[in-house]
Design an enzyme around this catalytic site. Sequence first.
Site, PDB file in Angstrom:
ATOM      1  N   PHE A 425       0.795  -1.298   0.000  1.00 25.47           N
ATOM      2  CA  PHE A 425      -0.091   0.207   0.082  1.00 25.47           C
ATOM      3  C   PHE A 425       0.987   1.303   0.158  1.00 25.47           C
ATOM      4  O   PHE A 425       2.010   1.205   0.592  1.00 25.47           O
ATOM      5  CB  PHE A 425      -0.944  -0.049   1.189  1.00 25.47           C
ATOM      6  CG  PHE A 425      -1.829  -1.075   1.414  1.00 25.47           C
ATOM      7  CD1 PHE A 425      -3.186  -0.960   1.018  1.00 25.47           C
ATOM      8  CD2 PHE A 425      -1.539  -2.166   2.165  1.00 25.47           C
ATOM      9  CE1 PHE A 425      -4.248  -2.128   1.119  1.00 25.47           C
ATOM     10  CE2 PHE A 425      -2.475  -3.324   2.398  1.00 25.47           C
ATOM     11  CZ  PHE A 425      -3.640  -3.399   1.486  1.00 25.47           C
ATOM     12  N   ASP A 426       0.517   2.153  -0.762  1.00 23.12           N
ATOM     13  CA  ASP A 426       1.088   3.597  -0.644  1.00 23.12           C
ATOM     14  C   ASP A 426       0.173   4.074   0.579  1.00 23.12           C
ATOM     15  O   ASP A 426      -0.853   3.697   1.039  1.00 23.12           O
ATOM     16  CB  ASP A 426       0.477   4.578  -1.776  1.00 23.12           C
ATOM     17  CG  ASP A 426       1.442   5.802  -1.686  1.00 23.12           C
ATOM     18  OD1 ASP A 426       2.295   6.074  -1.101  1.00 23.12           O
ATOM     19  OD2 ASP A 426       0.601   6.993  -2.364  1.00 23.12           O
ATOM     20  N   GLY A 427       0.775   5.226   1.263  1.00 22.23           N
ATOM     21  CA  GLY A 427       0.232   5.824   2.578  1.00 22.23           C
ATOM     22  C   GLY A 427      -0.915   6.981   2.183  1.00 22.23           C
ATOM     23  O   GLY A 427      -2.111   6.663   2.194  1.00 22.23           O
ATOM     24  N   PHE A 542      -0.870  -0.967  -4.479  1.00 19.53           N
ATOM     25  CA  PHE A 542      -1.962   0.156  -4.478  1.00 19.53           C
ATOM     26  C   PHE A 542      -1.302   1.629  -4.247  1.00 19.53           C
ATOM     27  O   PHE A 542      -0.703   1.836  -3.492  1.00 19.53           O
ATOM     28  CB  PHE A 542      -3.093  -0.030  -3.456  1.00 19.53           C
ATOM     29  CG  PHE A 542      -4.045  -1.218  -3.395  1.00 19.53           C
ATOM     30  CD1 PHE A 542      -4.899  -1.148  -4.401  1.00 19.53           C
ATOM     31  CD2 PHE A 542      -3.680  -2.255  -2.817  1.00 19.53           C
ATOM     32  CE1 PHE A 542      -5.845  -2.350  -4.454  1.00 19.53           C
ATOM     33  CE2 PHE A 542      -4.591  -3.446  -2.938  1.00 19.53           C
ATOM     34  CZ  PHE A 542      -5.599  -3.448  -3.669  1.00 19.53           C
TER      35      PHE A 542
END
Length: 571
Positions: A425-427, A542
Amino acid sequence: MSQTSLKQKKKNEPGMRYSKESLDAEKRKDPDKTGARLSTQGSQEIPVPNTDSRGYIVRNQWSRTSRSPSTGAPSVDEPRSRNSIAKQAPTSTATSGTSSASPSQHEASLPPQTPEKLTVSQTPQTRPITQLDSQPPTPPEPEPNSRRTSKMYGGSEPWNLRETRDTKEVQLRDYAHSCDSRELIIPKSQYPRTPPTEWKSYVQRRLQYQAPSVDVDQECLSEAQQRQQQQMEEDEVDEAYWTSVSMLYEKIPSCARPRPPKPKHAITIAVSSRALFNMVDDRRIYEEEGLEKYMEYQLTNENVILTPGPAFRFVKALQHVNSRLRDLYPEEQDLFDIVLMTNNHAQVGVRLINSVNHYGLLIDRFCLTGGKSPIGYLKAYLTNLYLSADSEKVQEAIKEGIASATMFAGAKDMAYCDTQLRVAFDGDAVLFSDESEHIAKEHGLDKFFQHETLFENKPLAQGPLKGFLEDLGKLQKKFYAKDERLLCPIRTYLVTARSAASSGARVLKTLRRWGLEIDEALFLAGAPKGPILVKIRPHIFFDDQMFHIESAQKFGTITAHVPYGIAQKRN
Protein backbone atom coordinates in the site's frame (compact mmCIF):
# COMPACT_ATOMS: atom_id res chain seq x y z
CA MET A 1 -90.51 -121.22 -6.61
CA SER A 2 -88.84 -119.10 -4.05
CA GLN A 3 -89.10 -115.36 -3.82
CA THR A 4 -85.51 -114.87 -4.87
CA SER A 5 -85.97 -116.81 -8.08
CA LEU A 6 -89.12 -114.82 -8.91
CA LYS A 7 -87.23 -111.58 -8.55
CA GLN A 8 -84.42 -112.88 -10.71
CA LYS A 9 -86.88 -113.98 -13.37
CA LYS A 10 -88.55 -110.61 -13.33
CA LYS A 11 -85.24 -108.91 -13.84
CA ASN A 12 -84.46 -111.06 -16.82
CA GLU A 13 -87.62 -110.09 -18.68
CA PRO A 14 -86.93 -108.59 -22.11
CA GLY A 15 -88.82 -105.41 -21.28
CA MET A 16 -86.67 -104.62 -18.34
CA ARG A 17 -83.28 -105.41 -19.89
CA TYR A 18 -81.13 -102.44 -20.79
CA SER A 19 -77.81 -102.58 -22.32
CA LYS A 20 -75.01 -100.12 -21.86
CA GLU A 21 -75.23 -99.03 -25.46
CA SER A 22 -78.90 -98.07 -25.20
CA LEU A 23 -78.28 -96.03 -22.05
CA ASP A 24 -75.38 -94.16 -23.64
CA ALA A 25 -77.54 -93.37 -26.66
CA GLU A 26 -80.32 -92.17 -24.37
CA LYS A 27 -77.84 -89.92 -22.55
CA ARG A 28 -76.68 -88.41 -25.79
CA LYS A 29 -80.26 -87.66 -26.74
CA ASP A 30 -81.07 -86.03 -23.47
CA PRO A 31 -77.85 -84.76 -21.86
CA ASP A 32 -79.72 -82.94 -19.10
CA LYS A 33 -80.89 -86.17 -17.53
CA THR A 34 -77.77 -86.91 -15.58
CA GLY A 35 -79.43 -87.63 -12.27
CA ALA A 36 -79.00 -91.44 -12.41
CA ARG A 37 -75.90 -93.57 -12.57
CA LEU A 38 -75.59 -97.27 -13.29
CA SER A 39 -73.85 -99.91 -11.34
CA THR A 40 -73.08 -103.29 -12.83
CA GLN A 41 -73.76 -106.52 -11.05
CA GLY A 42 -72.35 -109.16 -13.22
CA SER A 43 -73.88 -108.58 -16.67
CA GLN A 44 -76.93 -106.69 -15.34
CA GLU A 45 -77.14 -102.90 -15.24
CA ILE A 46 -79.41 -101.24 -12.71
CA PRO A 47 -80.35 -97.55 -12.68
CA VAL A 48 -79.66 -95.86 -9.38
CA PRO A 49 -81.64 -92.83 -8.18
CA ASN A 50 -79.96 -89.62 -7.09
CA THR A 51 -78.84 -89.78 -3.49
CA ASP A 52 -76.98 -87.45 -1.16
CA SER A 53 -73.90 -88.22 0.92
CA ARG A 54 -75.97 -90.33 3.33
CA GLY A 55 -77.74 -92.21 0.55
CA TYR A 56 -80.94 -90.16 0.75
CA ILE A 57 -83.05 -89.66 -2.38
CA VAL A 58 -82.90 -86.04 -3.56
CA ARG A 59 -85.62 -84.37 -5.63
CA ASN A 60 -83.46 -81.87 -7.63
CA GLN A 61 -85.14 -78.99 -5.76
CA TRP A 62 -82.16 -77.62 -3.92
CA SER A 63 -82.05 -73.93 -3.45
CA ARG A 64 -80.60 -71.65 -0.88
CA THR A 65 -84.01 -70.60 0.38
CA SER A 66 -85.85 -73.98 0.48
CA ARG A 67 -83.30 -76.09 2.30
CA SER A 68 -84.23 -78.31 5.19
CA PRO A 69 -81.85 -79.87 7.66
CA SER A 70 -82.51 -83.34 6.29
CA THR A 71 -81.86 -82.45 2.63
CA GLY A 72 -79.14 -79.86 3.09
CA ALA A 73 -75.91 -79.90 1.13
CA PRO A 74 -73.42 -82.46 2.29
CA SER A 75 -70.63 -80.99 4.30
CA VAL A 76 -67.16 -81.12 2.86
CA ASP A 77 -65.76 -81.93 6.26
CA GLU A 78 -68.11 -84.95 6.69
CA PRO A 79 -66.07 -88.18 6.79
CA ARG A 80 -66.25 -90.49 3.82
CA SER A 81 -66.67 -93.52 6.08
CA ARG A 82 -70.15 -92.35 6.92
CA ASN A 83 -71.10 -92.26 3.25
CA SER A 84 -69.81 -95.76 2.65
CA ILE A 85 -71.75 -97.11 5.62
CA ALA A 86 -74.91 -95.48 4.34
CA LYS A 87 -74.45 -97.09 0.96
CA GLN A 88 -74.08 -100.60 2.42
CA ALA A 89 -77.07 -100.34 4.76
CA PRO A 90 -79.90 -102.87 4.18
CA THR A 91 -82.83 -101.77 2.12
CA SER A 92 -86.16 -100.86 3.58
CA THR A 93 -89.51 -99.78 2.25
CA ALA A 94 -89.60 -96.12 1.16
CA THR A 95 -92.73 -94.52 2.43
CA SER A 96 -92.31 -90.91 1.42
CA GLY A 97 -90.02 -88.66 -0.67
CA THR A 98 -90.57 -85.52 1.33
CA SER A 99 -87.86 -83.68 3.21
CA SER A 100 -89.47 -84.58 6.56
CA ALA A 101 -88.96 -88.35 6.20
CA SER A 102 -86.76 -90.17 8.64
CA PRO A 103 -83.37 -91.55 7.58
CA SER A 104 -84.61 -95.19 7.87
CA GLN A 105 -87.33 -94.48 5.35
CA HIS A 106 -84.88 -93.18 2.74
CA GLU A 107 -82.49 -96.11 2.83
CA ALA A 108 -84.47 -98.06 0.25
CA SER A 109 -83.90 -98.15 -3.46
CA LEU A 110 -86.56 -98.31 -6.14
CA PRO A 111 -86.51 -100.84 -8.95
CA PRO A 112 -86.37 -99.46 -12.47
CA GLN A 113 -89.73 -98.88 -14.13
CA THR A 114 -88.98 -97.02 -17.29
CA PRO A 115 -85.74 -95.72 -18.74
CA GLU A 116 -87.18 -92.24 -19.18
CA LYS A 117 -87.86 -91.19 -15.60
CA LEU A 118 -87.52 -92.47 -12.06
CA THR A 119 -89.95 -91.43 -9.35
CA VAL A 120 -90.29 -92.23 -5.70
CA SER A 121 -94.04 -92.96 -6.02
CA GLN A 122 -93.45 -96.30 -7.73
CA THR A 123 -93.83 -99.59 -5.91
CA PRO A 124 -90.65 -100.34 -4.02
CA GLN A 125 -88.79 -103.56 -4.66
CA THR A 126 -86.69 -105.10 -1.98
CA ARG A 127 -83.27 -105.80 -3.32
CA PRO A 128 -79.80 -105.19 -1.98
CA ILE A 129 -78.14 -102.00 -3.20
CA THR A 130 -74.94 -102.82 -4.90
CA GLN A 131 -71.97 -100.85 -3.74
CA LEU A 132 -71.03 -98.17 -6.20
CA ASP A 133 -67.54 -97.67 -7.37
CA SER A 134 -65.15 -95.58 -5.38
CA GLN A 135 -66.78 -92.39 -6.70
CA PRO A 136 -69.16 -90.24 -4.58
CA PRO A 137 -72.86 -89.95 -5.51
CA THR A 138 -74.05 -87.44 -8.06
CA PRO A 139 -75.42 -84.23 -6.50
CA PRO A 140 -78.69 -82.75 -7.80
CA GLU A 141 -78.76 -80.33 -10.69
CA PRO A 142 -78.60 -76.67 -9.64
CA GLU A 143 -81.47 -74.33 -10.24
CA PRO A 144 -80.85 -71.33 -12.50
CA ASN A 145 -80.81 -68.83 -9.61
CA SER A 146 -78.67 -71.01 -7.34
CA ARG A 147 -74.95 -70.44 -6.95
CA ARG A 148 -74.36 -74.16 -6.39
CA THR A 149 -72.79 -76.30 -9.02
CA SER A 150 -73.04 -79.92 -9.97
CA LYS A 151 -69.45 -80.58 -9.04
CA MET A 152 -69.43 -81.33 -5.31
CA TYR A 153 -66.12 -83.07 -4.86
CA GLY A 154 -62.68 -82.70 -6.34
CA GLY A 155 -62.40 -86.30 -7.57
CA SER A 156 -59.94 -87.44 -10.18
CA GLU A 157 -62.74 -88.09 -12.75
CA PRO A 158 -64.87 -85.05 -13.79
CA TRP A 159 -68.64 -85.28 -13.42
CA ASN A 160 -69.35 -83.80 -16.82
CA LEU A 161 -66.81 -84.61 -19.49
CA ARG A 162 -68.03 -81.78 -21.70
CA GLU A 163 -67.10 -79.01 -19.27
CA THR A 164 -64.15 -76.92 -20.20
CA ARG A 165 -61.25 -76.03 -17.93
CA ASP A 166 -62.40 -72.45 -17.34
CA THR A 167 -65.90 -73.61 -16.40
CA LYS A 168 -64.47 -76.04 -13.83
CA GLU A 169 -62.44 -73.32 -12.17
CA VAL A 170 -65.46 -71.01 -11.94
CA GLN A 171 -67.60 -73.81 -10.53
CA LEU A 172 -64.97 -74.66 -7.95
CA ARG A 173 -64.81 -71.05 -6.75
CA ASP A 174 -68.61 -70.86 -6.56
CA TYR A 175 -68.66 -74.08 -4.61
CA ALA A 176 -66.13 -72.67 -2.17
CA HIS A 177 -68.38 -69.65 -1.60
CA SER A 178 -71.48 -71.85 -1.15
CA CYS A 179 -69.73 -73.79 1.57
CA ASP A 180 -69.13 -70.52 3.46
CA SER A 181 -65.39 -70.91 3.19
CA ARG A 182 -63.31 -68.03 4.53
CA GLU A 183 -60.47 -68.64 2.11
CA LEU A 184 -60.92 -68.57 -1.62
CA ILE A 185 -59.99 -71.93 -3.10
CA ILE A 186 -58.01 -71.27 -6.29
CA PRO A 187 -56.95 -74.24 -8.35
CA LYS A 188 -53.29 -74.81 -8.82
CA SER A 189 -52.00 -73.21 -11.98
CA GLN A 190 -50.70 -75.33 -14.75
CA TYR A 191 -47.37 -73.45 -14.62
CA PRO A 192 -45.35 -72.90 -11.42
CA ARG A 193 -45.23 -69.35 -10.11
CA THR A 194 -41.94 -67.50 -10.35
CA PRO A 195 -40.55 -66.55 -6.93
CA PRO A 196 -39.91 -62.84 -6.30
CA THR A 197 -36.49 -61.66 -7.35
CA GLU A 198 -34.30 -58.74 -6.48
CA TRP A 199 -35.12 -55.45 -8.18
CA LYS A 200 -32.96 -54.73 -11.22
CA SER A 201 -32.62 -51.67 -13.38
CA TYR A 202 -34.04 -51.43 -16.85
CA VAL A 203 -30.65 -51.93 -18.47
CA GLN A 204 -29.92 -55.05 -16.43
CA ARG A 205 -33.28 -56.60 -17.24
CA ARG A 206 -32.94 -55.75 -20.89
CA LEU A 207 -29.53 -57.41 -21.08
CA GLN A 208 -30.87 -60.46 -19.26
CA TYR A 209 -33.72 -61.11 -21.67
CA GLN A 210 -32.07 -59.78 -24.78
CA ALA A 211 -31.82 -62.36 -27.51
CA PRO A 212 -28.46 -63.02 -29.16
CA SER A 213 -27.67 -60.82 -32.08
CA VAL A 214 -28.97 -62.26 -35.32
CA ASP A 215 -28.65 -60.76 -38.74
CA VAL A 216 -32.18 -59.70 -39.67
CA ASP A 217 -33.23 -58.18 -42.92
CA GLN A 218 -34.31 -54.60 -42.18
CA GLU A 219 -37.00 -54.79 -44.83
CA CYS A 220 -38.73 -57.59 -42.94
CA LEU A 221 -39.04 -55.53 -39.77
CA SER A 222 -42.04 -53.35 -39.23
CA GLU A 223 -41.72 -49.64 -38.65
CA ALA A 224 -42.42 -49.99 -34.94
CA GLN A 225 -39.77 -52.68 -34.57
CA GLN A 226 -37.25 -50.53 -36.41
CA ARG A 227 -37.95 -47.61 -34.08
CA GLN A 228 -37.61 -49.88 -31.07
CA GLN A 229 -34.32 -51.26 -32.33
CA GLN A 230 -33.03 -47.76 -33.03
CA GLN A 231 -34.04 -46.63 -29.54
CA MET A 232 -32.19 -49.56 -28.00
CA GLU A 233 -29.06 -48.68 -29.94
CA GLU A 234 -29.27 -45.06 -28.77
CA ASP A 235 -29.68 -46.20 -25.18
CA GLU A 236 -26.59 -48.34 -25.45
CA VAL A 237 -24.60 -45.41 -26.81
CA ASP A 238 -25.80 -43.16 -23.96
CA GLU A 239 -24.99 -45.79 -21.39
CA ALA A 240 -21.48 -46.19 -22.75
CA TYR A 241 -21.00 -42.41 -22.69
CA TRP A 242 -22.07 -41.98 -19.08
CA THR A 243 -19.96 -44.95 -18.06
CA SER A 244 -16.89 -43.31 -19.54
CA VAL A 245 -17.74 -39.99 -17.86
CA SER A 246 -18.14 -41.64 -14.46
CA MET A 247 -14.81 -43.42 -14.87
CA LEU A 248 -13.19 -40.09 -15.72
CA TYR A 249 -14.52 -38.45 -12.55
CA GLU A 250 -13.48 -41.41 -10.44
CA LYS A 251 -9.87 -40.83 -11.47
CA ILE A 252 -9.97 -37.27 -10.11
CA PRO A 253 -8.45 -37.26 -6.59
CA SER A 254 -11.17 -35.12 -5.02
CA CYS A 255 -14.28 -33.59 -6.54
CA ALA A 256 -15.33 -31.89 -3.31
CA ARG A 257 -15.84 -28.16 -3.84
CA PRO A 258 -15.91 -25.98 -0.72
CA ARG A 259 -19.06 -23.97 -0.33
CA PRO A 260 -18.71 -20.17 -0.56
CA PRO A 261 -19.00 -18.27 2.72
CA LYS A 262 -22.07 -16.28 3.64
CA PRO A 263 -21.93 -12.75 2.20
CA LYS A 264 -22.52 -11.04 5.55
CA HIS A 265 -19.37 -12.65 6.99
CA ALA A 266 -17.19 -12.87 3.88
CA ILE A 267 -14.67 -10.36 2.55
CA THR A 268 -16.13 -9.83 -0.92
CA ILE A 269 -13.69 -9.03 -3.71
CA ALA A 270 -15.44 -8.06 -6.96
CA VAL A 271 -13.28 -8.54 -10.06
CA SER A 272 -14.17 -7.61 -13.63
CA SER A 273 -13.65 -10.04 -16.51
CA ARG A 274 -11.00 -7.82 -18.13
CA ALA A 275 -9.10 -7.63 -14.82
CA LEU A 276 -9.23 -11.38 -14.25
CA PHE A 277 -8.46 -12.43 -17.85
CA ASN A 278 -6.57 -10.91 -20.73
CA MET A 279 -9.29 -9.64 -23.09
CA VAL A 280 -7.37 -7.00 -25.02
CA ASP A 281 -8.19 -8.52 -28.42
CA ASP A 282 -11.85 -8.91 -27.47
CA ARG A 283 -12.01 -5.26 -26.44
CA ARG A 284 -10.51 -4.16 -29.75
CA ILE A 285 -13.17 -6.12 -31.70
CA TYR A 286 -15.88 -4.42 -29.66
CA GLU A 287 -14.48 -0.92 -30.25
CA GLU A 288 -13.76 -1.38 -33.97
CA GLU A 289 -16.53 -3.71 -35.23
CA GLY A 290 -19.34 -3.17 -32.79
CA LEU A 291 -21.34 -5.19 -30.29
CA GLU A 292 -22.82 -7.76 -32.69
CA LYS A 293 -19.42 -8.82 -34.04
CA TYR A 294 -18.12 -8.95 -30.49
CA MET A 295 -20.98 -11.26 -29.45
CA GLU A 296 -20.48 -13.47 -32.48
CA TYR A 297 -16.77 -13.72 -31.73
CA GLN A 298 -17.40 -14.73 -28.12
CA LEU A 299 -19.97 -17.39 -29.07
CA THR A 300 -17.66 -18.84 -31.72
CA ASN A 301 -14.74 -19.05 -29.27
CA GLU A 302 -16.61 -19.99 -26.11
CA ASN A 303 -14.50 -23.15 -25.77
CA VAL A 304 -11.24 -21.21 -26.17
CA ILE A 305 -9.72 -20.61 -22.73
CA LEU A 306 -8.83 -17.02 -21.89
CA THR A 307 -5.31 -16.20 -20.72
CA PRO A 308 -4.69 -14.80 -17.21
CA GLY A 309 -5.12 -11.08 -16.59
CA PRO A 310 -3.56 -8.64 -14.06
CA ALA A 311 -5.77 -9.74 -11.14
CA PHE A 312 -5.35 -13.46 -11.78
CA ARG A 313 -2.41 -14.07 -9.41
CA PHE A 314 -4.02 -11.95 -6.72
CA VAL A 315 -7.19 -14.09 -6.85
CA LYS A 316 -5.14 -17.29 -6.68
CA ALA A 317 -3.36 -15.99 -3.56
CA LEU A 318 -6.71 -15.17 -1.93
CA GLN A 319 -7.85 -18.75 -2.49
CA HIS A 320 -4.69 -20.06 -0.82
CA VAL A 321 -5.47 -18.00 2.28
CA ASN A 322 -8.99 -19.48 2.33
CA SER A 323 -7.55 -22.97 2.16
CA ARG A 324 -5.23 -22.34 5.11
CA LEU A 325 -8.05 -20.86 7.14
CA ARG A 326 -10.30 -23.88 6.48
CA ASP A 327 -7.53 -26.16 7.67
CA LEU A 328 -7.28 -24.33 10.99
CA TYR A 329 -10.98 -23.43 11.34
CA PRO A 330 -13.22 -25.90 9.44
CA GLU A 331 -16.37 -23.85 10.14
CA GLU A 332 -14.79 -20.49 9.37
CA GLN A 333 -16.96 -17.92 7.56
CA ASP A 334 -14.54 -14.94 7.54
CA LEU A 335 -13.11 -15.85 4.16
CA PHE A 336 -12.46 -14.14 0.85
CA ASP A 337 -15.39 -14.44 -1.55
CA ILE A 338 -14.57 -13.70 -5.20
CA VAL A 339 -17.37 -12.32 -7.38
CA LEU A 340 -16.98 -11.94 -11.15
CA MET A 341 -18.56 -8.55 -11.90
CA THR A 342 -18.82 -7.69 -15.60
CA ASN A 343 -21.05 -5.79 -18.02
CA ASN A 344 -20.79 -8.58 -20.60
CA HIS A 345 -23.89 -10.28 -21.99
CA ALA A 346 -25.07 -13.51 -20.43
CA GLN A 347 -24.11 -15.46 -23.58
CA VAL A 348 -20.46 -14.55 -22.96
CA GLY A 349 -20.76 -16.13 -19.54
CA VAL A 350 -20.22 -19.60 -21.01
CA ARG A 351 -16.68 -18.73 -22.06
CA LEU A 352 -16.00 -17.12 -18.68
CA ILE A 353 -17.27 -20.19 -16.85
CA ASN A 354 -15.13 -22.48 -18.97
CA SER A 355 -12.04 -20.39 -18.27
CA VAL A 356 -12.73 -20.19 -14.52
CA ASN A 357 -13.16 -23.96 -14.28
CA HIS A 358 -10.10 -24.58 -16.42
CA TYR A 359 -7.83 -22.76 -13.98
CA GLY A 360 -9.55 -24.18 -10.90
CA LEU A 361 -10.69 -20.81 -9.58
CA LEU A 362 -13.30 -21.05 -6.84
CA ILE A 363 -15.59 -18.33 -8.18
CA ASP A 364 -19.24 -19.21 -7.65
CA ARG A 365 -20.91 -15.81 -7.86
CA PHE A 366 -21.26 -14.15 -11.27
CA CYS A 367 -22.87 -10.83 -12.20
CA LEU A 368 -23.42 -10.35 -15.95
CA THR A 369 -25.23 -7.05 -16.54
CA GLY A 370 -25.60 -7.21 -20.35
CA GLY A 371 -24.03 -3.83 -21.24
CA LYS A 372 -25.18 -1.86 -18.20
CA SER A 373 -22.82 -0.59 -15.54
CA PRO A 374 -22.38 -3.12 -12.70
CA ILE A 375 -21.68 -0.42 -10.11
CA GLY A 376 -25.26 -0.56 -8.84
CA TYR A 377 -24.76 -4.22 -7.83
CA LEU A 378 -21.61 -3.63 -5.78
CA LYS A 379 -23.50 -2.62 -2.65
CA ALA A 380 -25.98 -5.44 -3.15
CA TYR A 381 -23.09 -7.89 -3.11
CA LEU A 382 -21.63 -6.20 0.02
CA THR A 383 -18.40 -5.51 -1.85
CA ASN A 384 -15.28 -4.72 0.17
CA LEU A 385 -12.97 -4.17 -2.81
CA TYR A 386 -13.68 -3.69 -6.51
CA LEU A 387 -10.96 -4.30 -9.13
CA SER A 388 -11.55 -3.42 -12.76
CA ALA A 389 -9.70 -2.52 -15.95
CA ASP A 390 -12.15 0.33 -16.68
CA SER A 391 -11.07 3.55 -14.92
CA GLU A 392 -14.48 5.19 -15.39
CA LYS A 393 -16.29 2.43 -13.53
CA VAL A 394 -13.67 2.57 -10.78
CA GLN A 395 -14.26 6.30 -10.34
CA GLU A 396 -18.01 5.65 -10.11
CA ALA A 397 -17.42 3.11 -7.38
CA ILE A 398 -15.12 5.48 -5.48
CA LYS A 399 -17.84 8.14 -5.52
CA GLU A 400 -20.25 5.54 -4.09
CA GLY A 401 -17.87 5.00 -1.17
CA ILE A 402 -16.61 1.57 -2.32
CA ALA A 403 -12.89 0.82 -2.25
CA SER A 404 -11.89 0.43 -5.89
CA ALA A 405 -8.79 0.40 -8.09
CA THR A 406 -7.87 0.16 -11.76
CA MET A 407 -5.73 -2.88 -12.58
CA PHE A 408 -2.57 -2.72 -14.70
CA ALA A 409 -0.43 -5.67 -15.70
CA GLY A 410 3.35 -5.62 -15.46
CA ALA A 411 5.43 -4.94 -18.52
CA LYS A 412 7.31 -8.19 -18.04
CA ASP A 413 6.81 -11.46 -16.26
CA MET A 414 7.92 -11.80 -12.69
CA ALA A 415 7.87 -14.75 -10.32
CA TYR A 416 5.38 -14.54 -7.47
CA CYS A 417 5.05 -16.41 -4.20
CA ASP A 418 2.31 -19.03 -4.31
CA THR A 419 2.12 -19.70 -0.58
CA GLN A 420 1.75 -16.15 0.76
CA LEU A 421 -0.51 -13.24 -0.18
CA ARG A 422 1.58 -10.07 -0.41
CA VAL A 423 -0.18 -6.71 -0.60
CA ALA A 424 1.66 -3.37 -0.78
CA PHE A 425 0.00 0.00 0.00
CA ASP A 426 0.93 3.59 -0.54
CA GLY A 427 0.21 5.88 2.41
CA ASP A 428 -1.46 9.16 1.53
CA ALA A 429 -4.74 9.07 -0.43
CA VAL A 430 -4.73 5.24 -0.21
CA LEU A 431 -4.62 4.13 3.44
CA PHE A 432 -4.90 7.70 4.78
CA SER A 433 -6.76 10.75 3.61
CA ASP A 434 -5.24 13.32 1.23
CA GLU A 435 -4.99 16.22 3.77
CA SER A 436 -1.20 16.06 3.85
CA GLU A 437 -1.13 15.90 0.05
CA HIS A 438 -3.07 19.15 -0.08
CA ILE A 439 -0.38 20.94 1.98
CA ALA A 440 2.47 19.48 -0.05
CA LYS A 441 0.92 20.40 -3.39
CA GLU A 442 -0.19 23.89 -2.37
CA HIS A 443 2.58 25.06 0.07
CA GLY A 444 5.60 22.86 -0.70
CA LEU A 445 7.57 20.24 1.17
CA ASP A 446 8.89 22.53 3.94
CA LYS A 447 5.40 23.51 5.02
CA PHE A 448 4.43 19.85 4.77
CA PHE A 449 7.21 18.74 7.18
CA GLN A 450 6.29 21.44 9.71
CA HIS A 451 2.63 20.41 9.60
CA GLU A 452 3.39 16.73 10.18
CA THR A 453 5.71 17.51 13.11
CA LEU A 454 3.09 19.76 14.70
CA PHE A 455 0.31 17.18 14.40
CA GLU A 456 2.42 14.09 15.06
CA ASN A 457 0.09 12.78 17.77
CA LYS A 458 -3.07 13.49 15.80
CA PRO A 459 -4.18 10.45 13.78
CA LEU A 460 -4.67 10.86 10.07
CA ALA A 461 -8.13 10.48 8.58
CA GLN A 462 -8.82 7.20 6.87
CA GLY A 463 -8.46 6.65 3.13
CA PRO A 464 -10.37 4.35 0.71
CA LEU A 465 -8.23 1.23 1.34
CA LYS A 466 -8.20 1.46 5.12
CA GLY A 467 -11.11 -1.02 5.40
CA PHE A 468 -9.34 -3.60 3.23
CA LEU A 469 -6.24 -3.40 5.43
CA GLU A 470 -8.45 -3.98 8.47
CA ASP A 471 -9.86 -7.12 6.85
CA LEU A 472 -6.35 -8.42 6.21
CA GLY A 473 -5.31 -7.67 9.79
CA LYS A 474 -8.38 -9.50 11.15
CA LEU A 475 -7.44 -12.64 9.23
CA GLN A 476 -3.80 -12.35 10.34
CA LYS A 477 -4.86 -12.43 13.98
CA LYS A 478 -6.63 -15.76 13.36
CA PHE A 479 -3.29 -17.26 12.33
CA TYR A 480 -1.52 -15.63 15.24
CA ALA A 481 -3.98 -17.29 17.61
CA LYS A 482 -2.85 -20.66 16.27
CA ASP A 483 0.83 -19.75 16.72
CA GLU A 484 1.25 -19.26 12.98
CA ARG A 485 2.82 -15.79 13.01
CA LEU A 486 5.97 -16.83 11.16
CA LEU A 487 3.98 -19.02 8.75
CA CYS A 488 1.13 -16.59 8.21
CA PRO A 489 -0.02 -16.66 4.54
CA ILE A 490 -0.72 -12.89 4.58
CA ARG A 491 1.93 -10.19 4.59
CA THR A 492 1.32 -6.45 4.26
CA TYR A 493 3.70 -3.65 3.18
CA LEU A 494 3.66 0.13 3.47
CA VAL A 495 5.64 1.68 0.60
CA THR A 496 5.50 5.47 0.92
CA ALA A 497 7.43 8.47 -0.44
CA ARG A 498 7.43 10.07 3.03
CA SER A 499 10.62 10.59 4.99
CA ALA A 500 10.82 8.59 8.17
CA ALA A 501 12.66 11.31 10.17
CA SER A 502 10.36 14.21 9.35
CA SER A 503 6.90 12.67 8.77
CA GLY A 504 7.13 8.94 9.41
CA ALA A 505 6.21 9.05 13.11
CA ARG A 506 2.68 10.31 12.44
CA VAL A 507 2.00 7.43 10.03
CA LEU A 508 3.08 4.71 12.49
CA LYS A 509 1.16 6.29 15.37
CA THR A 510 -1.96 6.48 13.22
CA LEU A 511 -1.77 2.75 12.45
CA ARG A 512 -1.25 2.04 16.14
CA ARG A 513 -4.28 4.15 17.05
CA TRP A 514 -6.36 2.21 14.52
CA GLY A 515 -5.22 -1.07 16.05
CA LEU A 516 -3.64 -2.23 12.79
CA GLU A 517 -0.30 -3.90 12.32
CA ILE A 518 1.80 -3.52 9.18
CA ASP A 519 4.42 -6.17 8.61
CA GLU A 520 6.92 -3.98 6.75
CA ALA A 521 7.13 -0.19 6.42
CA LEU A 522 9.37 1.27 3.70
CA PHE A 523 9.98 5.08 3.76
CA LEU A 524 11.60 6.08 0.44
CA ALA A 525 11.79 9.90 0.88
CA GLY A 526 10.78 10.51 -2.74
CA ALA A 527 12.86 7.75 -4.36
CA PRO A 528 11.36 5.54 -7.13
CA LYS A 529 9.29 2.65 -5.86
CA GLY A 530 9.86 0.25 -8.76
CA PRO A 531 13.15 -1.30 -7.58
CA ILE A 532 11.86 -1.79 -4.06
CA LEU A 533 8.71 -3.50 -5.33
CA VAL A 534 10.78 -5.91 -7.40
CA LYS A 535 12.33 -7.11 -4.16
CA ILE A 536 8.97 -7.42 -2.43
CA ARG A 537 7.19 -9.07 -5.40
CA PRO A 538 3.69 -8.18 -4.22
CA HIS A 539 0.61 -9.67 -5.86
CA ILE A 540 -0.85 -6.15 -5.99
CA PHE A 541 0.42 -2.65 -5.23
CA PHE A 542 -2.04 0.22 -4.53
CA ASP A 543 -1.03 3.83 -5.27
CA ASP A 544 -2.87 7.05 -6.03
CA GLN A 545 -0.34 8.63 -8.42
CA MET A 546 0.14 7.38 -11.96
CA PHE A 547 3.87 8.10 -12.21
CA HIS A 548 4.48 5.67 -9.34
CA ILE A 549 2.20 3.15 -11.11
CA GLU A 550 4.10 3.47 -14.36
CA SER A 551 7.46 3.18 -12.60
CA ALA A 552 6.45 -0.05 -10.84
CA GLN A 553 4.80 -1.38 -14.00
CA LYS A 554 8.07 -1.17 -15.94
CA PHE A 555 9.69 -3.54 -13.45
CA GLY A 556 6.92 -6.10 -13.87
CA THR A 557 4.88 -5.31 -10.75
CA ILE A 558 1.10 -5.69 -10.93
CA THR A 559 -0.31 -2.36 -9.88
CA ALA A 560 -3.72 -0.92 -8.99
CA HIS A 561 -4.42 2.78 -9.33
CA VAL A 562 -6.72 4.32 -6.72
CA PRO A 563 -8.37 7.43 -8.27
CA TYR A 564 -8.76 9.40 -5.06
CA GLY A 565 -7.37 12.70 -3.71
CA ILE A 566 -6.01 15.96 -5.02
CA ALA A 567 -3.49 14.28 -7.29
CA GLN A 568 -6.34 13.19 -9.59
CA LYS A 569 -7.40 16.80 -10.17
CA ARG A 570 -3.93 17.77 -11.30
CA ASN A 571 -3.81 14.82 -13.67
